[in-house]
Design a protein around this motif. Structure first.
Motif, PDB file in Angstrom:
ATOM      1  N   ARG A  90      62.987   7.235  51.019  1.00 37.34           N
ATOM      2  CA  ARG A  90      62.843   8.685  50.858  1.00 37.34           C
ATOM      3  C   ARG A  90      61.378   9.104  50.935  1.00 37.34           C
ATOM      4  O   ARG A  90      61.050  10.151  51.517  1.00 37.34           O
ATOM      5  N   VAL A  91      60.485   8.289  50.375  1.00 36.48           N
ATOM      6  CA  VAL A  91      59.050   8.595  50.430  1.00 36.48           C
ATOM      7  C   VAL A  91      58.573   8.654  51.877  1.00 36.48           C
ATOM      8  O   VAL A  91      57.853   9.579  52.275  1.00 36.48           O
ATOM      9  N   VAL A  92      58.970   7.666  52.684  1.00 34.79           N
ATOM     10  CA  VAL A  92      58.545   7.653  54.084  1.00 34.79           C
ATOM     11  C   VAL A  92      59.171   8.823  54.844  1.00 34.79           C
ATOM     12  O   VAL A  92      58.498   9.501  55.635  1.00 34.79           O
ATOM     13  N   ALA A  93      60.450   9.075  54.610  1.00 38.98           N
ATOM     14  CA  ALA A  93      61.143  10.150  55.320  1.00 38.98           C
ATOM     15  C   ALA A  93      60.534  11.515  55.021  1.00 38.98           C
ATOM     16  O   ALA A  93      60.465  12.381  55.902  1.00 38.98           O
ATOM     17  N   GLU A  94      60.060  11.697  53.778  1.00 36.31           N
ATOM     18  CA  GLU A  94      59.518  12.995  53.368  1.00 36.31           C
ATOM     19  C   GLU A  94      58.016  13.107  53.608  1.00 36.31           C
ATOM     20  O   GLU A  94      57.434  14.160  53.337  1.00 36.31           O
ATOM     21  N   SER A  95      57.392  12.039  54.108  1.00 39.27           N
ATOM     22  CA  SER A  95      55.936  12.054  54.295  1.00 39.27           C
ATOM     23  C   SER A  95      55.495  12.818  55.540  1.00 39.27           C
ATOM     24  O   SER A  95      54.322  13.141  55.693  1.00 39.27           O
ATOM     25  N   GLY A  96      56.423  13.080  56.440  1.00 43.11           N
ATOM     26  CA  GLY A  96      56.079  13.685  57.716  1.00 43.11           C
ATOM     27  C   GLY A  96      55.935  12.668  58.829  1.00 43.11           C
ATOM     28  O   GLY A  96      55.752  13.034  59.994  1.00 43.11           O
ATOM     29  N   TRP A  97      56.005  11.374  58.499  1.00 45.13           N
ATOM     30  CA  TRP A  97      55.826  10.331  59.505  1.00 45.13           C
ATOM     31  C   TRP A  97      56.874  10.385  60.625  1.00 45.13           C
ATOM     32  O   TRP A  97      56.505  10.291  61.801  1.00 45.13           O
ATOM     33  N   PRO A  98      58.173  10.535  60.324  1.00 41.66           N
ATOM     34  CA  PRO A  98      59.143  10.560  61.429  1.00 41.66           C
ATOM     35  C   PRO A  98      58.857  11.667  62.446  1.00 41.66           C
ATOM     36  O   PRO A  98      58.893  11.432  63.665  1.00 41.66           O
TER      37      PRO A  98
END
Length: 270
Positions: free
Chosen positions: A43-51
């Motif tokens: 969830r942290v990666v998904a919400e970081s803006g990275w995708p």
């Protein structure tokens, strides 16, 4: 050429991260991992803006070498290969001073694969820990027949910037966290982070990578080129973080000069 990646990021764990009991996962070496921890990292990666960022800068399919990799291991054996991931997270237990229940049997000294426990003739208080050798695997704690060794520190070791390819690099461990502003290291074991500290380090790593991103730059290269900033990832990341939507599009479909991976003519320009 690499195969297509299933996602702009990959969070994987060893089989020990499967929470099946209070003693650990499905591996005899594993330490207990908080339930839902891997989902929290995803969830942290998904919400970081990275995708969204990666989809903006990659023209064409997202390949395996584009994806940001996070590997979680329930012990230092590292079956999920945290030391060659962008961010590796390793469960850690550090033993405390033995209680009066210690019979000085010496089992902890014999079992320790890293020679971090000794029991000398003059050690009347029980086994002595040598922190410079200890990998915080918790084996001595789990195997003590008298349960005389307490868990003094429970947390995570975090390593960053690992990679494979033509120029492989083992990840760098975040250490000295007592001196990092905003970090939460433990006295005497300042390389261990709690759950929130791991999340902070991961979020900062992604923000830093997006801020400094350029053509063919791997996260491991960024860590190697700026170790001072890498050491601060568990605390307060210095400098402004540029929002992904404000970044000019960059072609990422030309071949990587190191791996030869990627689409497009070698002479293509952004």
């Amino acid at each position: 050429m690499s195969d297509r990646a299933p996602s702009p990021f990959i969070v994987n764990g060893c089989r020990g991260t499967t929470v099946s009991s209070s003693r650990g996962g499905t591996c005899r070496f594993s330490l207990p991992v908080p339930e839902g921890f891997l989902v929290r990292l995803e969830r942290v990666v998904a919400e970081s803006g990275w995708p969204e960022f990666l989809r903006d800068v990659v023209r064409g399919p997202i390949l395996h070498h584009h994806a940001f990799r996070v590997a979680v291991s329930a012990c230092p054996n590292g079956c999920s290969r945290p030391h060659i991931a962008d961010v590796g997270i390793i469960r850690a237990w550090t033993p405390g001073r033995a209680s009066d229940a210690c019979t000085r049997c010496g089992l902890c000294e014999r079992l320790c694969p890293d020679h971090a426990m000794t029991l000398g003739e003059g050690d009347e208080d029980g086994p002595r820990l040598h922190p410079e050798n200890c990998l915080s695997c918790g084996l001595c704690i789990k195997r003590c027949p008298e349960k005389a060794l307490p868990v003094a520190r429970e947390g995570w070791r975090v390593v960053v910037g690992g990679r494979l390819g033509r120029r492989p690099r083992l990840a760098t461990e975040l250490e000295g966290l007592d001196e990092v502003p905003g970090a939460s290291g433990f006295p005497g074991q300042s390389h261990l982070l709690d759950d929130d500290g791991v999340v902070r380090a991961l979020r900062n790593a992604l923000a830093w990578y997006m801020r400094e991103y350029r053509l063919h730059l791997r996260f491991g290269d960024l860590v190697a080129s700026d170790p001072a900033t890498a050491a601060r990832l568990a605390g307060s990341l210095p400098g402004p973080v540029r929002a992904p939507e404000k970044m000019a599009p960059v072609r990422f479909d030309t071949p990587d000069p190191e791996t030869g991976e990627g689409e497009g003519a070698p002479g293509a320009t952004p």
